[in-house]
Design an enzyme around this catalytic site. Structure first.
Site, short mmCIF file in Angstrom:
data_model
loop_
_atom_site.label_atom_id
_atom_site.label_comp_id
_atom_site.label_asym_id
_atom_site.label_seq_id
_atom_site.Cartn_x
_atom_site.Cartn_y
_atom_site.Cartn_z
N GLN A 1 1.03 -1.35 -0.04
CA GLN A 1 0.06 0.09 0.04
C GLN A 1 0.85 1.41 -0.15
O GLN A 1 0.48 2.13 -0.55
CB GLN A 1 -0.86 0.05 1.17
CG GLN A 1 -2.15 -0.91 1.14
CD GLN A 1 -3.12 -0.20 0.31
OE1 GLN A 1 -3.91 0.57 0.70
NE2 GLN A 1 -3.36 -0.86 -1.08
N GLU B 1 -3.79 5.69 2.47
CA GLU B 1 -3.62 7.03 1.89
C GLU B 1 -2.44 7.76 2.43
O GLU B 1 -1.81 8.64 1.85
CB GLU B 1 -4.82 7.94 2.00
CG GLU B 1 -6.07 7.47 1.31
CD GLU B 1 -7.31 7.78 1.66
OE1 GLU B 1 -7.67 7.98 2.92
OE2 GLU B 1 -8.35 8.18 0.72
#
Lengths: 736, 200
Positions: free
Chosen positions: A628, A695
Site C-alpha cells: 500500500q 492514503e
C-alpha cells in the site's frame, strides 16, 4: 460492540497470525487469472447482451436533436436508449445517478445514449450511427479565471473554514514570513479496471455485478436511481480492479445496464470505454493554494494560513479540501484555513486517494522547505520545532491518540543518510545534479461501523462473510488474519467472502478506514463466536484460550470442530465507534525521503532512492501494508512529475483522456523503494489498534520529490507537475 | 449456455458457430463471419467470428478466458498481454482473424491456482500485485521478457548488444508497457529476478 473506551489487552495482540507478513490468500486466484471482475460473470449472468455508452461531445449546452433510427436498424442492435425514450428515474442526489433524463448537458462525457446489441462490435458500430446536434453554451473551465467568484461551500468532509487566534495580526508581527502560492492540476484516478456492470433481473429482483468500493453505497445509489427497494437489489463486487476513489460513485454503466436488462428481459453488460472514463467519471480537482506562514527567528510558527480554491459543478459541490491537513500538522497560535469552491462546468469533482491531503501537502510541505531555507534551518529541525502533541486548533484538551511524526523524521533521516544533503545546486555526479528532499505525512484516521458473520463448521473451518471490499488493499488476507488470530486457527482454516450485499453491511474501502473498521467488525463477530463456543463447551469465556484449533482452560481442551458439530455455529456482530475520535485527535503520521537526479542539460528528473517511514498503528500485515505504501509513493511521484488531466478550455474537457496521454508512473520510473513501519499500537483507534495506511503513503510524497528537485537544481517550481519544460526554463547553465 | 468462468472452457466442435452469433445473424445485414482455428493453451479451438473481434475479446467473450484483462483496449496499458507463438503481444491491438493457426498462451495456460507457474508463484511470494487487474498481463510479459533477454533481443537501455544483462534497468525498461496503478513495480521486479536467478 461499541468501541468507546480505549482497548485493553485482547486476543488480537497475540501476533501469531495477525501482524505477520503473510502472502495474500486471494493471490493464487489473481495470478492465475481466475478471480472474476465485474464484466466477467459469464456463468452467473449467461447470454448477456452488450451495451456501449455514447458520451456528450460538448462541455455545456443541450441536445438540439438526436436521431437513433439508423442505430436501431443496425445489425444486431436490440435497444437504443436516449433521453427521448429512457425510463424515468429517481432524483439526482449524493448517491443516485439518473441517466438520460433530459437534453441538458452538464459536462463533456455525460452519457447521451446507450446502444445494446448482440455483440460488442455491433453495439459500438451502431453507437457511431446516432445522429446528434447540440446547442453548445459557453462554459467556465478555467479555475484561475473563476477564482474570485469562489465561495465557501455550505458543507464538506471537513469544515470549509477555521479561524484560531488572529492570523492577520500574528502574521504582520512575525519577524520571518513566507507568502507563496502553489497550483496543482486536475488528476485522474486511472485505476486499471474500467468501471463495468452486468445486470441480471429475476422477476423484480436485480443482481448487479459491478466494480464499487462500498457495497451499501452502490446499493443505495442504484436502488434510488431505479426507484426500487434496496432489498430487491443485490450488488456484487468480489474483486475490484482498483478504485482510488473513482469507484465510490455510481455511473452510467451500472444504471444503464440495469435499465436495459429490465427492458430486454435479458442480462446486459456495460463497461465504460477507457477514453470515456476520464470525462464521464469523477476526478481530483485542480487547486490554487496560498500559504502564509510567519515565524519567530528560531522557526517557531506564530501564524499560519492555508487557503485553497478548487472547482466543481454547481450540483456537485465537492471542494478539494487542500487546507485540511494544515489544521493538524504544526503548532502555532494564530491560524486560518479556507477551502473555497468555484463553479466550473468540467466533469464532476470527486475523491482520489487522500482527497485534500494529497495535494494540500504538495503545497504545505514545499512551503515548509522554503521557510527552512529562509530561516537557515534544516527542514527536519523546522518540523521538529513545530511538532505538537494535540490538535493545534483545539488545544491540549484534545491530544493525539498517538503521533510519531518526530520519530518518523529522525528514523528516516538516519536510514536515508540525510546528513549528506548539501546546499541547493552543489552536488554533481557527471551530467546529473543530485538532490535530497523530505516531507512530513499526515492523514486523519477515520472509522466506520462494520459488521461481519462468522461460520464455524464441523471440520473446524471458519468462513467470514462481510460486505467489505478488497480493492487491492489486502482485505481478504487481513480479515482472515484477524479471524484466525481471534479463534486460534491457522490462516489456512479461514475462508473469506467479500463484496456482496447478501453479507452483513461493512465499512467498504474509502478514506483509509477499511482495514481498521472492517477488521474491528470481524473482531467483534469473532468475540461473539468465542463466547458461543465457550458456552457450548462449558468453559468460562474469559479464562479460555483459543489456540491450535481448540479451546483450552487449565488442562482441559476441546477441538473447535467438535464443538461446532454438524450444525455448525454462526455469529454475526459488528463494531460501532463512540466518541474517542472526539476526545482524541486521530491520524497516521510519517515522513518521506527522496533522492533525485536531474540531468543538467535536459532537466530530465529521475527518482534514485525513496524511503517512507510510517506510524499508522498496528500493522496488520507488513507485506500488504508495505505494498500500500509503495503504491502511494508511486502515485505521489506521479503527482509530482507527470500527472495532469489537461483542460481543453475551448471545449471543456480533459483532452488527454487515455492511458497514453494521461501519464502515470511505469516500471522505468520507479526504483527499489524502502518502507519502515514504526512500532505503534493505538488503543483509541479500535480493538485491533490499527490506523489507516492506504492514503498515508501518498501524503507528502510529491513534496519530498519537489524539495529534492529544488535541492538538486536550486529551482523552485510552484506549479505541479514539475515537467521538464518548466524546469528547463529556470535551470542554471549546464557548465555551472 | 451455462459455463463456469472458473472452469476450463468448453471445447467447440470445429466450425460450429457460437449461439449468440447464430441468432444475431437472423433478420439483419450482419457483418460476414469468418472461420478461425487456433490453439489456445494447448487446445485446438474453432471459432466463427465477426472480423472486428479482437484477439482479446475472442479470448474473453467467446472462449470465456477472462484472465486476460481489458484495461484500455488501445494498447496503452498492457493488461491484455498474451503470448502468441511464444512472443508477447497486446491482444487488444490485433484482430482474432489475423491469428489463423497461431498458438496462444494466456495466463490460464501458464498455471492454475493449484499448480502455479514459477512466475505466478513468485508474484504471490513478493506481493507483485494488489488489485490483480494488471497482473495477468504483467506475468505474461515477465515470462516473455526473460525469453527475450535470453534470445539476445536488445532494448532501449541495452548497453552491450553482444551480452545483454538481466539487470534491473533491462527489466524495468522491458516491463514499462505494463502499467500497474497500484504500483507493485518494485515487487514485480523482485519476483522476476527471483525466477530468473532460479532458472539460471
Amino acid at each position: 460492540m461499541k468501541f468507546d473506551t480505549p482497548a485493553g489487552p485482547n486476543p488480537s495482540d497475540r501476533g501469531r497470525v495477525l501482524g505477520q507478513p503473510r502472502d495474500r490468500i486471494d493471490g493464487p486466484l489473481k495470478v492465475s487469472g481466475r478471480a472474476p471482475y465485474a464484466y466477467e460473470y459469464h456463468a452467473e449472468a449467461p447470454g448477456a447482451a452488450y451495451g456501449w455508452i455514447l458520451g456528450a461531445s460538448i462541455g455545456k449546452g443541450r441536445i438540439a436533436r438526436i436521431d437513433r433510427r439508423a442505430a436501431e436498424a443496425a445489425p444486431g442492435v436490440l435497444l437504443v436508449l436516449t433521453h427521448e425514450n429512457a425510463p424515468e428515474q429517481g432524483e439526482d442526489s449524493d448517491y443516485a445517478a439518473p441517466q438520460l433524463q433530459g437534453p441538458e448537458i452538464l459536462h463533456y462525457g455525460q452519457a447521451v445514449a446507450l446502444v445494446v446489441a448482440e455483440s460488442l462490435e455491433e453495439a459500438r458500430a451502431a453507437a457511431a450511427l446516432i445522429d446528434i446536434a447540440y446547442d453548445a453554451a459557453p462554459g467556465h473551465y478555467d479555475l484561475a479565471e473563476e477564482r474570485d467568484q469562489a465561495k465557501l461551500p455550505e458543507s464538506g468532509q471537513t469544515p470549509p473554514r477555521t479561524d484560531v487566534g488572529d492570523f492577520e495580526t500574528g502574521y504582520a508581527r512575525a519577524p520571518v514570513t513566507l507568502d507563496v502560492t502553489y497550483t496543482t492540476p486536475d488528476q485522474s484516478q486511472a485505476m486499471m479496471e474500467p468501471h463495468a456492470s452486468m445486470a441480471l433481473w429475476e422477476g423484480d429482483t436485480l443482481t448487479l455485478f459491478t466494480s464499487h468500493q462500498i457495497m451499501h453505497w452502490a446499493q443505495e445509489g442504484v436502488a434510488a436511481t431505479l426507484r426500487m427497494p434496496q432489498e430487491k437489489l443485490r450488488v456484487v463486487s468480489r474483486y475490484v480492479g482498483g478504485g482510488f476513489g473513482s469507484k465510490l460513485e455510481v455511473y452510467a454503466d451500472a444504471v444503464l445496464s440495469a435499465l436495459a436488462a429490465r427492458l430486454l428481459g435479458r442480462p446486459v453488460k456495460v463497461a465504460l470505454s477507457r477514453p470515456l472514463i476520464f470525462n464521464h467519471t469523477t476526478h481530483r480537482a485542480a487547486t490554487i493554494q496560498r500559504l502564509r506562514i510567519g515565524t519567530e527567528q528560531d522557526g517557531r510558527i506564530v501564524a499560519i494560513a492555508h487557503e485553497s480554491w478548487s472547482g466543481d459543478q454547481e450540483s456537485g459541490g465537492t471542494a478539494e479540501e487542500a487546507s485540511s491537513q494544515t489544521r493538524l500538522l504544526y503548532a502555532g497560535e494564530n491560524r486560518m484555513t479556507r477551502n473555497r469552491l468555484a463553479t466550473l462546468d468540467l466533469p464532476f469533482a470527486g475523491s482520489m486517494r487522500a482527497p485534500g491531503e494529497a495535494v494540500g501537502l504538495l503545497a504545505l510541505e514545499c512551503a515548509m522547505d522554503e521557510l527552512a531555507e529562509k530561516l537557515g534551518m534544516d527542514p527536519i529541525e523546522l518540523r521538529v520545532r513545530n511538532d505538537v502533541g494535540y490538535a493545534p486548533e483545539e488545544g491540549p484538551a484534545k491530544p493525539f491518540s498517538s503521533r510519531k511524526l518526530v520519530e518518523s523524521l529522525r528514523v528516516g533521516a538516519e536510514r536515508f543518510g540525510w546528513e549528506k544533503r548539501t546546499a541547493p545546486g552543489l552536488r554533481r555526479e557527471g551530467r546529473w545534479r543530485i538532490g535530497l528532499g523530505v516531507a512530513a505525512a499526515v492523514r486523519p484516521n477515520l472509522a466506520q461501523p462494520s459488521q461481519a458473520r462468522l461460520r464455524l463448521d464441523g471440520q473446524g473451518q471458519l468462513t467470514v462473510e462481510t460486505q467489505m471490499t478488497d480493492i487491492g488493499t489486502g482485505s481478504y488476507t487481513i480479515l482472515a488474519q484477524v479471524a484466525a488470530e481471534m479463534l486460534g486457527l491457522p490462516l489456512e482454516a479461514v475462508t473469506v467472502r467479500l463484496g456482496d450485499t447478501d453479507f452483513p453491511k461493512a465499512s467498504g474501502s474509502g478514506g483509509s478506514w477499511g482495514a481498521n473498521s472492517s477488521g474491528a467488525g470481524v473482531y467483534a463477530a469473532a468475540a461473539e463466536l468465542r463466547g458461543m463456543i465457550a458456552r457450548k463447551a462449558g468453559f468460562n469465556a474469559d479464562d479460555a484460550v483459543f489456540e491450535d484449533g481448540g479451546i483450552r482452560a487449565g488442562n482441559r481442551r476441546i477441538a473447535l470442530a467438535d464443538i461446532a458439530g454438524a450444525e455448525g455455529l454462526v455469529a454475526e456482530a459488528g463494531i460501532e465507534f463512540g466518541d474517542l475520535s472526539e476526545k482524541y485527535a486521530q491520524a497516521s503520521f510519517g515522513a518521506h525521503f527522496c533522492e533525485v537526479a536531474v540531468d543538467a542539460d535536459t532537466a530530465e528528473i529521475r527518482i534514485r532512492r525513496m524511503l517512507s517511514v510510517a506510524a499508522a498503528g498496528r500493522v496488520l500485515n507488513p507485506k500488504t501494508a508495505r505494498s500500500q505504501c509503495l503504491g502511494g509513493m508511486t502515485m505521489g511521484i506521479g503527482a509530482a512529475l507527470m500527472e495532469e488531466a489537461v483542460v481543453d478550455r475551448r471545449h471543456g474537457l480533459f483532452i488527454n483522456h487515455d492511458l497514453a496521454e494521461y501519464q502515470v508512473p511505469v516500471h522505468a520510473d520507479i526504483p527499489h523503494m524502502d518502507v519502515i513501519f514504526l512500532q505503534e499500537e493505538d488503543d483509541k483507534s479500535s480493538p485491533i489498534k490499527a490506523k489507516g495506511i492506504g492514503e498515508l503513503g501518498i501524503c507528502g510524497v510529491g513534496a519530498a520529490v519537489a524539495n529534492a528537485v529544488y535541492n538538486a537544481t536550486g529551482v523552485r517550481l510552484r506549479d505541479y507537475p514539475l515537467t521538464l519544460d518548466k524546469l528547463l526554463r529556470e535551470m542554471p547553465a549546464a557548465a555551472a | 449456455m451455462i459455463d463456469d468462468a472458473h472452469a476450463a472452457p468448453r471445447r467447440q466442435a470445429p466450425g460450429s458457430a457460437m449461439t449468440s452469433e447464430a441468432s444475431m445473424a437472423a433478420g439483419s445485414a450482419a457483418a460476414p463471419r469468418l472461420d478461425l482455428r487456433l490453439t489456445v493453451n494447448g487446445k485446438e479451438r474453432s471459432l466463427r467470428l465477426d472480423p472486428r473481434v479482437t484477439l482479446l475479446d475472442a479470448l474473453r467473450e467467446h472462449l470465456r478466458l477472462t484472465g486476460s484483462k481489458k484495461g484500455c483496449d488501445h494498447g496503452q496499458c498492457g493488461a491484455c498481454t498474451v503470448l502468441v507463438n511464444g512472443r508477447r503481444i497486446n491482444a487488444c491491438l490485433t484482430l482474432a482473424v489475423m491469428h489463423e493457426g497461431d498458438s496462444v498462451t494466456t495466463i490460464e495456460g501458464l498455471g492454475t491456482p493449484e499448480a502455479l507457474h514459477p512466475m505466478q508463484a513468485a508474484f504471490v511470494r513478493h506481493d507483485g500485485f494488489q488489485c490483480g487487474y494488471c497482473t495477468p498481463g504483467q506475468i505474461c510479459s515477465s515470462v516473455a521478457v526473460l525469453e527475450e533477454i535470453r534470445a539476445g533481443i536488445p532494448s532501449h537501455v541495452t548497453e552491450d548488444l553482444e551480452r545483454i544483462e538481466f539487470g534491473e534497468a533491462e527489466l524495468r525498461e522491458r516491463m514499462s508497457g505494463n502499467i500497474c496503478r497500484c504500483a507493485a513495480y518494485p515487487n514485480i521486479i523482485e519476483a522476476i529476478r527471483e525466477v530468473q536467478e532460479q532458472g539460471a
